[in-house]
Design an enzyme around this catalytic site. Structure first.
Site, PDB file in Angstrom:
ATOM      1  CE1 TYR A  52      -4.695   4.233   3.416  1.00 49.87           C
ATOM      2  CE2 TYR A  52      -3.766   6.425   3.361  1.00 49.87           C
ATOM      3  CZ  TYR A  52      -3.599   5.055   3.394  1.00 49.87           C
ATOM      4  OH  TYR A  52      -2.344   4.524   3.413  1.00 49.87           O
ATOM      5  CB  SER A 155       2.756   1.118  -1.713  1.00 49.19           C
ATOM      6  OG  SER A 155       2.577   0.860  -0.336  1.00 49.19           O
ATOM      7  CD  GLN A 177       3.187   4.361   1.901  1.00 48.31           C
ATOM      8  OE1 GLN A 177       2.114   3.977   2.364  1.00 48.31           O
ATOM      9  NE2 GLN A 177       3.328   5.526   1.276  1.00 48.31           N
TER      10      GLN A 177
END
Length: 315
Positions: A52, A155, A177
């Site tokens: 991110y 995830s 996730q």
């Protein structure tokens, strides 16, 4: 705020998570405002990833740094929250790296970026076709024994990909996730039209039904992009592509005295898999709106009505 167990543990965690994917450009004041809104609402679980903010000057771990620098958490306050981060996606031609070296190096940098001595949860961000479970296991063992990571998960993994990791990884994988919203809900809708020729929802696409698999193995599902319109950008609310769904969201919102955001959240949290919803918003009010749906008791008719309004076949 409703809580759910974290995987196979008895640790209660909120069923709403504050996702930090979009904080790269926020001022410290805005980050603190977002953090405070989440804490006040009971959402003391914060989701990060090394990826991110990678396209900002800070590069990888940028959003983790923005978060830590804005908050400067004391040791006592750090212990009051859950910090989760992810690793495995790389900005290289090969895209994914689940090697021992990469996992350990990424976690070390996440710890520095987040200004913390430990991560509560570490996830492998996406499946790696070149994964070697023994390398993942070696990384997890080292990080756990050093006290740097307390829990592990994945995830966007299928049941068989999880089973492959479990041939070597000894820690319980507590989390998976996955993308889930009313208009991106195949993992929930598949199988409803079982054995009905010509119906998309009669098929199982993820190697065995990931929702059922996670329920059977006590793995907590975390829903990312819970308000996204599916493969398209933007959110479902007010979308001209989904008039029937928005009409039903508006009707139920008026009936319950909440916003459509709360209803869309409740559609996920109502599921008996006891999922967590990851909010990607930078708007404190959207957090409050979603939390209002944390324990909203949609009836079976309302839940299935929303699924049908989203375009799925309910026989």
């Amino acid at each position: 705020m409703k809580t759910v167990p974290l995987g196979s543990t008895e640790t209660p965690v909120p069923n709403i998570i504050a996702g930090m994917m979009r904080i790269a450009d926020l001022s410290p004041e805005r980050v603190r405002e977002l953090y405070s809104a989440a804490r006040e609402a009971g959402a003391d679980f914060f989701d990060h990833a090394d990826l991110y903010g990678f396209n900002h000057p800070g590069g990888y771990h940028h959003c983790e740094r923005v978060f830590a620098e804005a908050l400067n958490l004391s040791t006592a306050e750090r212990e009051q929250i859950t910090l989760q981060t992810k690793t495995g996606i790389v900005d290289r031609d090969w895209h994914y790296d689940s090697s021992y070296e990469h996992i350990v190096a990424s976690v070390e940098e996440s710890l520095r970026a987040l200004r913390t001595e430990y991560l509560d949860v570490l996830l492998l961000h996406r499946p790696d076709a070149l994964v070697e479970p023994e390398e993942v296991a070696r990384a997890f063992d080292q990080l756990e024994s050093a006290g740097k990571v307390r829990s592990f998960g994945v995830s966007n993994h299928t049941p068989r990909q999880i089973d492959l990791l479990k041939t070597a990884v000894r820690q319980p994988l507590l989390v998976n996730q996955v993308q889930l919203s009313l208009t991106h809900s195949t993992i929930v809708a598949q199988g409803l039209a079982s054995n009905m020729a010509g119906q998309e929802d009669s098929l199982t696409r993820d190697g065995g039904g990931i929702v059922d698999y996670c329920r059977l193995h006590s793995i907590t599902l975390q829903a990312w992009s819970p308000f996204q319109r599916g493969a398209q950008g933007g959110v479902i609310f007010g979308s001209a592509d989904h008039p029937a769904l928005n009409a039903e969201l508006d009707r139920l919102a008026a009936q319950y005295g909440v916003t459509p955001t709360a209803i869309a959240t409740a559609w996920i949290t109502r599921h008996p898999a006891r999922m967590q919803v990851i909010l990607g918003t930078t708007n404190p009010q959207r957090i409050a709106d979603a939390v209002a749906g944390s324990d909203l008791p949609l009836t079976r008719g309302e839940w299935y009505g929303l699924l049908r309004a989203a375009g799925h076949h309910v026989p």
